[in-house]
Design a protein around this motif. Structure first.
Motif, PDB file in Angstrom:
ATOM      1  N   LEU A 199     119.915  21.635 126.799  1.00 38.17           N
ATOM      2  CA  LEU A 199     119.804  22.678 125.495  1.00 38.17           C
ATOM      3  C   LEU A 199     118.461  23.551 125.312  1.00 38.17           C
ATOM      4  O   LEU A 199     118.922  24.616 124.784  1.00 38.17           O
TER       5      LEU A 199
ATOM      6  N   GLY B  78     117.662  27.920 124.065  1.00 34.18           N
ATOM      7  CA  GLY B  78     116.672  27.625 123.076  1.00 34.18           C
ATOM      8  C   GLY B  78     115.477  27.612 123.289  1.00 34.18           C
ATOM      9  O   GLY B  78     115.603  26.423 124.188  1.00 34.18           O
TER      10      GLY B  78
ATOM     11  N   TRP C  15     117.781  24.859 115.414  1.00 37.12           N
ATOM     12  CA  TRP C  15     119.005  23.834 115.593  1.00 37.12           C
ATOM     13  C   TRP C  15     120.393  24.013 115.243  1.00 37.12           C
ATOM     14  O   TRP C  15     120.904  24.347 116.799  1.00 37.12           O
TER      15      TRP C  15
ATOM     16  N   ILE D 181     121.402  26.965 117.968  1.00 40.34           N
ATOM     17  CA  ILE D 181     121.400  25.992 119.561  1.00 40.34           C
ATOM     18  C   ILE D 181     122.262  25.812 119.974  1.00 40.34           C
ATOM     19  O   ILE D 181     122.958  26.217 120.682  1.00 40.34           O
TER      20      ILE D 181
END
Length: 258
Positions: A77, A81, A189, A192
């Motif tokens: 992840l 980001g 979020w 990403i």
């Protein structure tokens, strides 16, 4: 309560002391040796999680089995980001471990995808079935990648393809409710995942472009070069389907390359 087993390897004694002194309450740690703990709470497990953020060799089993996979998920992840430690903790609290046995479906065509999964072990395939009931493989998804129909999951539309386990698989899964919760508490979020989706789409387009201009043998050679070891993990019929050739043609290609 959780019961965990650890194998910790760290050669720097001062580092060990800094990280593990004192250990979380109720937890016994034997550096360099397997140590079976007593039963600890999820809060203590979270504390332990933070203390082994350095590069140690760790084996975690029982009710906390996918520790290494969790760290791989976070590393993945972070390629798309920025995340703070608090946000990472929130993500870890919502990722659920799931086993998917060989042949099982993670997502089905005609149904809305209710979860997305990060593969920590095993191979899945994205496929559809023709009128004769033959499964046609479009892509393979293996470790350190998401197995997901992002459009179905995001827009709550019926999926157009199946996601099936080619081997026994382990995934870290986010439900729709947990994904939406993380969207509220983790700024960026959804951004990403927009970047992840764009990256996956770009890879698919490149793969499709190569398939159009290459002959059968070139496709196979490209596959084994860019996906080392994967050809030996999937059935020949599925690989042939992905390459757009018959299993017998694939067999002849393999024999000619021996």
């Amino acid at each position: 309560m959780l019961k965990i087993t650890l194998l910790l390897c760290c050669t720097d004694a001062s580092l060990r002391k800094a990280i593990y002194a004192p250990p979380p309450a109720g937890l016994q740690i034997l550096i360099g040796k397997p140590a079976v703990t007593g039963r600890i709470t999820p809060e203590q497990a979270s504390l332990l999680d933070k203390r082994i953020s350095c590069q140690l060799v760790i084996q975690v089993v029982s009710a906390y089995p996918n520790f290494a996979g969790m760290e791989l998920l976070i590393t993945y992840l972070l390629q798309f980001g920025y995340l703070t430690e608090q946000q990472i903790a929130q993500i870890k609290s919502k990722a659920q471990w799931k086993k998917l046995p060989k042949g099982a479906s993670f997502s089905e065509a005609g149904k809305v995808s209710e979860e997305i999964g990060y593969v920590t072990e095993g191979v899945c395939r994205i496929c559809y079935y023709n009128k004769a009931g033959e499964g046609l493989t479009r892509y393979f998804v293996y470790e350190d990648r998401f197995a997901a129909d992002f459009s179905s999951f995001r827009d709550e539309l019926p999926a157009s393809e199946y996601i099936e386990a080619v081997t026994d698989c382990e995934l870290l899964v986010f439900s729709k409710a947990d994904f939406n919760y993380l969207d509220k508490v983790v700024p960026g979020w959804k951004d990403i995942f927009a970047r992840i989706t764009a990256s996956v789409l770009e890879s698919k387009m490149k793969a499709a472009g190569n398939m159009l201009v290459q002959d059968a043998q070139s496709r196979y050679l490209h596959f084994i070069e860019y996906y080392p070891g994967l050809a030996n993990r999937v059935p020949q019929a599925m690989l042939a389907s992905y390459l757009g050739i018959t299993p017998s043609s694939l067999s002849r290609i393999r024999k000619s390359l021996l």
